[in-house]
Design an enzyme around this catalytic site. Structure first.
Site, short mmCIF file in Angstrom:
data_model
loop_
_atom_site.label_atom_id
_atom_site.label_comp_id
_atom_site.label_asym_id
_atom_site.label_seq_id
_atom_site.Cartn_x
_atom_site.Cartn_y
_atom_site.Cartn_z
N GLU A 123 -69.49 -91.80 -34.98
CA GLU A 123 -68.56 -91.12 -35.88
C GLU A 123 -67.14 -91.66 -35.74
OE1 GLU A 123 -68.84 -86.95 -34.99
OE2 GLU A 123 -71.03 -86.92 -35.20
N GLU A 191 -70.47 -87.08 -44.74
CA GLU A 191 -70.86 -85.68 -44.53
C GLU A 191 -69.80 -84.73 -45.07
OE1 GLU A 191 -72.32 -84.72 -40.63
OE2 GLU A 191 -72.47 -82.58 -41.09
O1 KIV Z 1 -76.72 -85.49 -35.88
C1 KIV Z 1 -77.18 -85.52 -37.04
O2 KIV Z 1 -78.28 -85.03 -37.34
C2 KIV Z 1 -76.36 -86.15 -38.06
C3 KIV Z 1 -76.73 -85.92 -39.49
C4 KIV Z 1 -76.32 -84.56 -39.89
C5 KIV Z 1 -76.17 -86.97 -40.38
O3 KIV Z 1 -75.41 -86.80 -37.74
#
Ligand code: KIV
Length: 274
Positions: A123, A191
């Site tokens: 991220e 997201e």
């Molecule tokens: O951790 C996860 O499942 C994610 C998704 C929501 C994209 O990052």
């Protein structure tokens, strides 16, 4: 299912995914164990994401922050043993890739080596972060980016909020997406953002975007498997479409089993050895 040794890559590679920009939608779903990994692979998804959402839907934490590298390696290797076709991507947990390229390469390398997955996801979109991504990719590790609402930053974002609204919001996300593309990421999760914002970001880069709570304009879609299956009762965000009600199915099956055991119906002759 294969043996305990990691096997990589699967039939669908990060190159396959990269080449799907603007083409057939990229179907992605999360999994955390071998049985669901096998089932979603057999259902024909393109990417199985071993998300650090394991912290929420597997371990019961409120956030993804407590998830460790060892736990992601355990979930990742379990899923890889069930998947033969889809591209398996493992989330890098909080505090395992942000501090320096050297630390990130070491930890991402462990994930690929010890799970057999094809890529990692992480991220962020700052210039400093993009330079770490470039170093990771340069070391031979494919990276999927993640922008918009980034759950590991929940303490700086102030909660599960839609991102990209307000003055400069879209441009900020476009800049971040371009940085990740320049750094060599093969795709980006978007997201929680308005559909129009996600569409603009998608149109501004040459790598696929995979949306969650980001409308129909992305190159693909991802959902968290227990949410999709109706196992995560009480979690009902606007973007979620529930495709089954497995919570009821599980409760009913276990109740039937309990009644049978208590009533002397099970085990019967058919299920006993002679
Ligand atoms: O951790 C996860 O499942 C994610 C998704 C929501 C994209 O990052």
């Amino acid at each position: 299912m294969s043996s305990s040794q990691p096997t990589s890559p699967k039939a669908i590679t990060t190159m396959t995914i990269r080449a799907r920009k603007g083409g057939d939608k990229i179907v992605t779903v999360t999994a955390y164990d071998v049985l669901f990994g096998k089932l979603v692979d057999e259902a024909g998804v393109d990417i199985v994401l071993v998300g650090d959402s394991a912290g929420n839907v597997f371990a019961g934490y409120n956030t993804t922050l407590p998830v460790t590298l060892e736990q992601m390696i355990y979930h990742g290797s379990s899923v890889v043993r069930g998947v033969s076709n889809a591209c398996v991507v493992v989330d890098m947990p909080f505090n395992t890739y942000q501090s320096s390229s050297a630390e990130a390469i070491k930890n991402c390398g462990r994930v690929l080596q010890e799970t057999g997955a094809s890529a990692v996801k992480m991220e962020g979109g700052s210039a400093r972060f993009a330079s770490i991504v470039a170093d990771i990719v340069d070391s031979g590790i494919p990276v999927m980016g993640h922008l918009g609402f980034t759950p590991q930053s929940i303490n700086t974002l102030g909660g599960n909020r839609v991102q990209g609204r307000g003055e400069g919001g879209v441009q900020r996300l476009i800049d971040q997406a371009k940085r990740l593309e320049d750094a060599g990421a093969f795709s980006i999760v978007l997201e929680l953002m308005p559909a129009e914002v996600a569409k603009s970001v998608t149109e501004s880069v040459g790598i696929p975007t995979i949306g969650i709570g980001a409308g129909a304009g992305c190159d693909g879609q991802v959902l968290v498997l227990p949410d999709l299956l109706g196992l995560n009762e009480g979690f009902k965000p606007k973007f979620l479409k529930q495709y089954a009600n497995l919570a009821d199915t599980v409760r009913n099956a276990v109740k039937q089993y309990s009644d049978d055991v208590r009533g002397g119906v099970y085990p019967d002759d058919e299920h006993s050895f002679r």
